[in-house]
Design a protein around this motif. Structure first.
Motif, PDB file in Angstrom:
ATOM      1  N   LEU A  28       3.354   5.730  -5.869  1.00 30.50           N
ATOM      2  CA  LEU A  28       3.153   5.700  -7.319  1.00 30.50           C
ATOM      3  C   LEU A  28       1.947   6.540  -7.726  1.00 30.50           C
ATOM      4  O   LEU A  28       1.991   7.266  -8.716  1.00 30.50           O
ATOM      5  N   ALA A  29       0.878   6.438  -6.955  1.00 28.92           N
ATOM      6  CA  ALA A  29      -0.332   7.201  -7.262  1.00 28.92           C
ATOM      7  C   ALA A  29      -0.048   8.703  -7.225  1.00 28.92           C
ATOM      8  O   ALA A  29      -0.492   9.455  -8.107  1.00 28.92           O
ATOM      9  N   GLN A  30       0.693   9.145  -6.227  1.00 32.92           N
ATOM     10  CA  GLN A  30       1.015  10.569  -6.121  1.00 32.92           C
ATOM     11  C   GLN A  30       1.908  11.019  -7.275  1.00 32.92           C
ATOM     12  O   GLN A  30       1.696  12.084  -7.856  1.00 32.92           O
ATOM     13  N   ILE A  64      -3.926   2.318  -9.360  1.00 34.82           N
ATOM     14  CA  ILE A  64      -2.603   1.683  -9.329  1.00 34.82           C
ATOM     15  C   ILE A  64      -2.739   0.190  -9.033  1.00 34.82           C
ATOM     16  O   ILE A  64      -2.135  -0.655  -9.705  1.00 34.82           O
ATOM     17  N   MET A  65      -3.558  -0.146  -8.033  1.00 38.34           N
ATOM     18  CA  MET A  65      -3.717  -1.551  -7.669  1.00 38.34           C
ATOM     19  C   MET A  65      -4.397  -2.336  -8.789  1.00 38.34           C
ATOM     20  O   MET A  65      -4.038  -3.489  -9.050  1.00 38.34           O
ATOM     21  N   ASN A  66      -5.351  -1.722  -9.480  1.00 38.46           N
ATOM     22  CA  ASN A  66      -6.010  -2.405 -10.595  1.00 38.46           C
ATOM     23  C   ASN A  66      -5.025  -2.702 -11.713  1.00 38.46           C
ATOM     24  O   ASN A  66      -5.025  -3.782 -12.295  1.00 38.46           O
ATOM     25  N   TRP A  67      -4.183  -1.736 -12.027  1.00 37.90           N
ATOM     26  CA  TRP A  67      -3.168  -1.956 -13.065  1.00 37.90           C
ATOM     27  C   TRP A  67      -2.196  -3.051 -12.644  1.00 37.90           C
ATOM     28  O   TRP A  67      -1.849  -3.927 -13.424  1.00 37.90           O
ATOM     29  N   LEU A  80       0.823  -1.204   0.000  1.00 35.41           N
ATOM     30  CA  LEU A  80       0.000   0.000   0.000  1.00 35.41           C
ATOM     31  C   LEU A  80       0.859   1.257   0.000  1.00 35.41           C
ATOM     32  O   LEU A  80       0.574   2.219  -0.719  1.00 35.41           O
ATOM     33  N   SER A  81       1.940   1.245   0.785  1.00 37.41           N
ATOM     34  CA  SER A  81       2.801   2.432   0.860  1.00 37.41           C
ATOM     35  C   SER A  81       3.430   2.735  -0.500  1.00 37.41           C
ATOM     36  O   SER A  81       3.516   3.900  -0.909  1.00 37.41           O
TER      37      SER A  81
END
Length: 200
Positions: free
Chosen positions: A41-43, A52-55, A35-36
Motif C-alpha cells: 500500500l505504501a508503494q 500506512i500503519m498510523n492510518w 507488514l507485507s
C-alpha cells in the motif's frame, strides 16, 4: 486515496491486494494490515509504511510518538524502567530524524552526568540485542542495565576482566562504577533537554 483521486479497484490492483481488503481497510472494518500488505500500500500510494500503519490504527494525524519506558539513573540508583508497563508510559513527539519503531525513551534521574545530561532530560536509544553489550558501544555514552536490575546512563568501558565493565560518570564529582556485570548496554542515539520535551 481521496487526495490522489484513487478508487478501490485501481489501488488494489496497483498494490496487488484484494479489492475487498482495501475497501474494508478504508472504512475501518479491517484490522491493521500485515507488514507485507502495508509495504504494498505504501508503494502504491507513495507513502511511508509508518504512515500506512498510523492510518490503519486510526491515527491519521501523522504525528509520530515514542513512549517513555521509565527512568534511568545517572547518579541515583534506579530500578530499570520500573515506572510504566511496556508502551504505557507518557508519549512524546518523535524527534526529527528518528523513527518511532525500535526506539525507546527514558528519563534521566540524578545528576552524575551533569552538565551533559540533567535530571528530567530524555534519552532515546535502540537495542540491537535483548541481552548483550555490543563491542561497538564500548567507550560510548549508553543506557544500560546492571546485573542487579538497576538502570544507568554512563560511559561504558571494558573492565579488568572479560564480562566486566567500568561505568564512567561525566560529572567529575560523581562516583564511577568499576568492574560490574551488565545485562545489556545501548548507545544513546539522541538527547533531549527537559525543556524541549513535548509530551502528547
Amino acid at each position: 486515496m481521496e487526495a490522489r483521486g484513487l478508487r478501490d479497484a485501481p489501488l488494489s490492483e496497483a498494490a496487488g491486494l484484494h479489492q475487498s481488503f482495501v475497501r474494508d481497510l478504508k472504512r475501518g472494518k479491517a484490522t491493521s494490515p500485515k507488514l507485507s500488505s502495508a509495504v504494498r500500500l505504501a508503494q502504491a500510494l507513495d507513502m511511508s509504511v509508518e504512515d500506512i500503519m498510523n492510518w490503519a490504527d486510526g491515527q491519521p494525524d501523522s504525528r509520530q510518538t515514542i513512549a517513555i519506558a521509565g527512568k534511568v539513573g545517572a547518579g541515583a540508583q534506579v530500578p530499570v524502567f520500573d515506572a510504566y508497563e511496556k508502551g504505557d508510559g507518557p508519549q512524546v513527539e518523535c524527534p526529527a530524524g528518528l523513527t518511532p519503531h525500535g526506539i525507546v525513551a527514558v528519563e534521566v534521574e540524578g545528576d552524575s552526568m551533569e552538565p551533559v545530561y540533567s535530571d528530567g532530560d530524555l534519552l532515546f536509544y535502540s537495542r540491537n540485542g535483548h541481552d548483550s553489550v555490543p563491542s561497538e558501544v564500548i567507550g560510548l555514552r549508553c543506557v544500560c542495565e546492571d546485573a542487579d536490575g538497576m538502570g544507568w546512563v554512563k560511559q561504558v568501558k571494558a573492565g579488568d576482566e572479560p564480562g566486566l565493565f567500568h561505568l564512567i560518570s561525566l560529572n567529575p564529582g560523581a562516583n564511577n562504577i568499576w568492574n560490574t556485570k551488565l545485562k545489556w548496554a545501548a548507545q544513546v542515539r539522541l538527547h533531549w533537554p527537559r525543556d524541549l520535551v513535548r509530551k502528547v
